[in-house]
Write a protein that holds these residues in place. Structure first.
Motif, PDB file in Angstrom:
ATOM      1  N   ASN A 237      26.791  56.060  30.948  1.00  0.00           N
ATOM      2  CA  ASN A 237      27.335  55.814  31.899  1.00  0.00           C
ATOM      3  C   ASN A 237      29.284  55.434  32.064  1.00  0.00           C
ATOM      4  N   THR A 238      29.256  54.398  33.128  1.00  0.00           N
ATOM      5  CA  THR A 238      30.785  53.958  33.093  1.00  0.00           C
ATOM      6  C   THR A 238      31.300  53.103  33.480  1.00  0.00           C
ATOM      7  N   VAL A 239      32.009  52.510  32.784  1.00  0.00           N
ATOM      8  CA  VAL A 239      32.238  51.114  32.736  1.00  0.00           C
ATOM      9  C   VAL A 239      33.455  50.670  33.219  1.00  0.00           C
ATOM     10  N   ALA A 255      21.017  45.021  30.991  1.00  0.00           N
ATOM     11  CA  ALA A 255      19.722  44.401  32.232  1.00  0.00           C
ATOM     12  C   ALA A 255      20.794  45.538  33.361  1.00  0.00           C
ATOM     13  N   ILE A 256      21.723  45.228  33.171  1.00  0.00           N
ATOM     14  CA  ILE A 256      22.029  46.087  34.727  1.00  0.00           C
ATOM     15  C   ILE A 256      21.812  47.783  34.200  1.00  0.00           C
ATOM     16  N   ALA A 257      22.027  48.307  33.666  1.00  0.00           N
ATOM     17  CA  ALA A 257      21.759  49.737  33.337  1.00  0.00           C
ATOM     18  C   ALA A 257      20.785  50.080  32.967  1.00  0.00           C
ATOM     19  N   LYS A 261      18.447  53.405  38.773  1.00  0.00           N
ATOM     20  CA  LYS A 261      17.613  55.124  38.916  1.00  0.00           C
ATOM     21  C   LYS A 261      18.704  56.035  38.132  1.00  0.00           C
ATOM     22  N   ASP A 262      20.099  56.023  38.258  1.00  0.00           N
ATOM     23  CA  ASP A 262      20.631  57.046  38.128  1.00  0.00           C
ATOM     24  C   ASP A 262      21.527  56.547  36.791  1.00  0.00           C
ATOM     25  N   LYS A 263      22.071  57.436  36.272  1.00  0.00           N
ATOM     26  CA  LYS A 263      23.572  57.799  35.507  1.00  0.00           C
ATOM     27  C   LYS A 263      24.697  56.903  36.461  1.00  0.00           C
ATOM     28  N   GLY A 264      25.533  56.510  36.188  1.00  0.00           N
ATOM     29  CA  GLY A 264      27.029  55.662  37.203  1.00  0.00           C
ATOM     30  C   GLY A 264      27.556  54.942  36.646  1.00  0.00           C
ATOM     31  N   ILE A 265      28.635  54.281  37.467  1.00  0.00           N
ATOM     32  CA  ILE A 265      30.017  53.956  36.936  1.00  0.00           C
ATOM     33  C   ILE A 265      29.165  52.210  37.814  1.00  0.00           C
ATOM     34  N   ILE A 266      29.516  51.349  37.224  1.00  0.00           N
ATOM     35  CA  ILE A 266      29.191  49.562  36.722  1.00  0.00           C
ATOM     36  C   ILE A 266      30.422  49.476  36.729  1.00  0.00           C
ATOM     37  N   ASP A 267      30.690  48.216  37.732  1.00  0.00           N
ATOM     38  CA  ASP A 267      32.006  47.535  37.688  1.00  0.00           C
ATOM     39  C   ASP A 267      32.299  46.199  37.351  1.00  0.00           C
ATOM     40  N   LEU A 268      32.348  45.980  37.053  1.00  0.00           N
ATOM     41  CA  LEU A 268      32.402  44.718  36.254  1.00  0.00           C
ATOM     42  C   LEU A 268      34.181  43.812  36.347  1.00  0.00           C
ATOM     43  N   GLN A 269      34.269  44.299  37.164  1.00  0.00           N
ATOM     44  CA  GLN A 269      36.529  43.239  37.176  1.00  0.00           C
ATOM     45  C   GLN A 269      36.717  42.699  37.960  1.00  0.00           C
TER      46      GLN A 269
END
Length: 282
Positions: A237-239, A255-257, A261-269
């Protein structure tokens, strides 16, 4: 007539003798009374002398014991038995025994009393000598034994700045190193040491389980997000995060990961949301 005269004289003689005996007894009694106070005073004087002898003896014995203890202490101080023989080390993870002994200047063969008397100064110097040492407690556990309890600033990873490699610590400080480790690779922070220090301080808040899942951190600010960093996780994953809040927000990463369902981007900005690599960027 003669017998009567003799009886009278004999009676007078008896009376005289009785008077003399009474006087003699009275004289002896007076003599005893005069001698009795003197004997009492003499007994008192002898008692005082005995008490003085006992008191002086106790004082001499106390002085002898005191000076004997001082002598033994002085002999111990200058003898080989007052040198450190055993060093027990605990709390260190990244620092080796050799490094701790070097930074504290506490090593086998050094006089233990010198270490004990200067323990606070030695602990302060150790923190100044090595940014990795957050705190250190020095305890004397025996005549020749020392215990060092180390609390480290965690070693998070490495960064290359001006072609020099630095170890990045959890308190945001940098320490020169000759080789990179398997920790987080901090990239594109060259010329941005304040941003690097802020990022490291934030990531230092994370639990090791989350922190160890980070592969690298890139400093990539934009016009809209001047404090943006991109974190590449080891799970794929990329954050996207803000370097000033990443320590608090990334704590929710597991918890978010798990919900993706699939690998992707988690935006925490701003807020927190995620999407897979195949979907359109939001």
């Amino acid at each position: 007539m003669t017998n009567e005269k003799y009886a009278v004289e004999h009676h007078k003689y008896s009376q005289r003798l009785t008077e003399l005996e009474q006087r003699s007894a009275a004289a002896r009694q007076r003599q005893k009374e005069r001698k009795s106070p003197k004997a009492h005073v003499g007994n008192k004087i002898r008692g005082i002398r005995i008490k003085r002898y006992v008191s002086n003896g106790e004082r001499v014995l106390k002085l002898v014991i005191l000076f004997s203890l001082i002598l033994l202490l002085m002999l111990y101080i200058i003898s080989p038995y007052s040198k450190i023989k055993n060093i027990q080390l605990s709390g260190n993870h990244d620092l080796t025994r050799t490094q701790v002994e070097k930074e504290t200047t506490i090593y086998p063969g050094r006089f233990i009393w010198g270490v004990y008397l200067n323990r606070n100064k030695l602990a302060k110097q150790a923190k100044q000598n090595s940014p990795q040492i957050k705190n250190i407690t020095i305890k004397v556990t025996g005549p020749q034994s020392i215990k060092l309890v180390v609390k480290e600033n965690a070693l998070l990873g490495t960064a290359v700045i001006n072609n020099d490699t630095y170890a990045v610590l959890a308190n945001g400080k940098l320490q020169r190193t000759k080789s990179a480790n398997n920790g987080i690779a901090y990239k594109r922070f060259d010329g941005h040491q304040r941003a690097l220090a802020a990022t490291a301080t934030q990531l230092g808040k994370l639990k090791p389980a989350i922190r160890n899942g980070i592969s690298s951190v890139n400093y990539q600010p934009t016009k809209n997000y001047p404090n943006r960093i991109i974190i590449y996780m080891r799970d794929g994953n990329t954050v996207y995060a803000d370097l000033n809040t990443v320590g608090d927000k990334l704590a929710y990463y597991p918890a978010i990961a798990a919900s993706m369902k699939d690998k992707g981007i988690i935006d925490l900005q701003v807020g927190a949301y995620s999407y897979s690599y195949g979907s359109k960027d939001k």
